[in-house]
Scaffold this active site. Structure first.
Site, PDB file in Angstrom:
ATOM      1  N   GLU A  12     -12.074  76.973   7.456  1.00 28.88           N
ATOM      2  CA  GLU A  12     -11.528  78.317   7.749  1.00 28.88           C
ATOM      3  C   GLU A  12     -12.486  79.079   8.632  1.00 28.88           C
ATOM      4  O   GLU A  12     -12.070  79.766   9.568  1.00 28.88           O
ATOM      5  CB  GLU A  12     -11.304  79.193   6.512  1.00 28.88           C
ATOM      6  CG  GLU A  12     -11.170  78.572   5.188  1.00 28.88           C
ATOM      7  CD  GLU A  12     -11.074  79.624   4.073  1.00 28.88           C
ATOM      8  OE1 GLU A  12     -10.112  80.380   4.084  1.00 28.88           O
ATOM      9  OE2 GLU A  12     -11.953  79.664   3.200  1.00 28.88           O
ATOM     10  N   ASP A 217      -3.571  73.731  -5.316  1.00 28.40           N
ATOM     11  CA  ASP A 217      -3.301  72.686  -6.315  1.00 28.40           C
ATOM     12  C   ASP A 217      -2.961  73.356  -7.630  1.00 28.40           C
ATOM     13  O   ASP A 217      -3.099  74.574  -7.776  1.00 28.40           O
ATOM     14  CB  ASP A 217      -4.543  71.788  -6.471  1.00 28.40           C
ATOM     15  CG  ASP A 217      -5.755  72.569  -6.922  1.00 28.40           C
ATOM     16  OD1 ASP A 217      -5.918  72.718  -8.133  1.00 28.40           O
ATOM     17  OD2 ASP A 217      -6.535  73.063  -6.070  1.00 28.40           O
TER      18      ASP A 217
HETATM   19  N1  ADE Z   1     -10.359  75.714  -5.978  1.00 24.95           N
HETATM   20  C1  ADE Z   1      -9.209  75.127  -5.583  1.00 24.95           C
HETATM   21  N2  ADE Z   1      -8.676  74.410  -6.584  1.00 24.95           N
HETATM   22  C2  ADE Z   1      -9.516  74.552  -7.641  1.00 24.95           C
HETATM   23  C3  ADE Z   1      -9.523  74.022  -8.950  1.00 24.95           C
HETATM   24  N3  ADE Z   1      -8.546  73.209  -9.353  1.00 24.95           N
HETATM   25  N4  ADE Z   1     -10.553  74.365  -9.765  1.00 24.95           N
HETATM   26  C4  ADE Z   1     -11.547  75.179  -9.336  1.00 24.95           C
HETATM   27  N5  ADE Z   1     -11.594  75.692  -8.097  1.00 24.95           N
HETATM   28  C5  ADE Z   1     -10.585  75.381  -7.256  1.00 24.95           C
END
Ligand code: ADE
Length: 253
Positions: A12, A217
């Protein structure tokens, strides 16, 4: 005074440097702080690296060496609220450190000697970032991300919402830890690894700040596989588009 822009992802920050009219690049503490003009504003831009210590170090350096008036932090996060989807955006209302636990000396999650368990983001900056994110999703995203990428990540009518964010030195990648986090902090929207450290530094120095995170996610067993692809193909496009809208709109006061 300058606006501090910090990205948790190198991708980014590289995309933003490419847009900037540069003034100087100052190396310090394994980072480079880029000053210059970006979309009409004087800014200083840095990649934080990952985790709370890295983020706190970066925020402290920006505040003490570059005299910033405000700080905006961007990055990705895992969804904790089950209604959030990959490609949604969360603008932090307040930030908590999920791994702070000094019991029995202090209550769980309370930051020792501050008497606080959460840091509020600046209301004006947060509203500006939320409006910018909503405009980006509605007006810009369809043209900025190829249809096959949108479909590949199942990004369909993404939303930008205000929500509570937790940070800690842990990547969540399993149902059991995620359920534990949900039960420890039931009002959480998402989890990441830097925002609450930046929030504590900004609180201690009295600097208004906002945190914006794109959901990469679901913090479940697929998180580790989903995360790198999302960061490579999608995250920079989001932060570029959102920050462009924010910086174009911000006024001095
Ligand atoms: N940043 C993006 N996904 C994450 C996750 N699953 N756990 C901690 N930080 C994150």
């Amino acid at each position: 005074m300058r606006i501090g822009i910090v990205g948790a992802m190198r991708e980014e920050v590289d995309g933003l440097i490419a847009e900037m009219t540069p003034a100087a690049a100052s190396p310090a503490g394994m980072r480079t702080y880029h000053t210059g003009r970006l979309w009409g504003q004087e800014v200083v831009l840095a990649f934080s690296r990952w985790g709370k210590v890295a983020a706190a170090t970066t925020a402290t350096h920006l505040i003490t060496r570059f005299d910033i008036s405000r700080l905006v932090f961007t990055g990705v996060a895992g969804a904790v609220d089950p209604s959030l989807r990959v490609g949604d955006v969360v603008v932090g209302s307040r930030l908590r450190q999920h791994d702070m636990d000094s019991r029995p000396l202090f209550a769980r999650h309370e930051i020792p000697l501050l008497g606080l368990a959460a840091f509020e983001t600046d209301a004006r900056l947060r509203r500006a970032v939320l409006a910018a994110a909503r405009r980006f999703l509605a007006d810009d995203l369809p043209a900025r991300l190829a249809p096959n990428l949108l479909a590949g990540f199942h990004i369909n009518a993404p939303r930008a919402v205000e929500g509570e964010i937790a940070s800690g030195d842990r990547f969540f990648a399993g149902r059991a830890e995620l359920e534990q986090l949900r039960s420890d902090l039931p009002s959480l929207s998402c989890v990441e690894m830097e925002g609450a450290a930046v929030a504590q530094v900004c609180h201690e120095y009295g600097v208004p700040f906002a945190i914006v995170r794109t959901i990469s996610d679901a913090a479940d067993e697929q998180a580790a596989a989903a995360f790198p692809r999302f960061v490579r193909d999608v995250a920079s496009i989001y932060s570029h588009g959102i920050l462009r809208n924010v910086l174009r709109d911000l006024t001095d006061d």
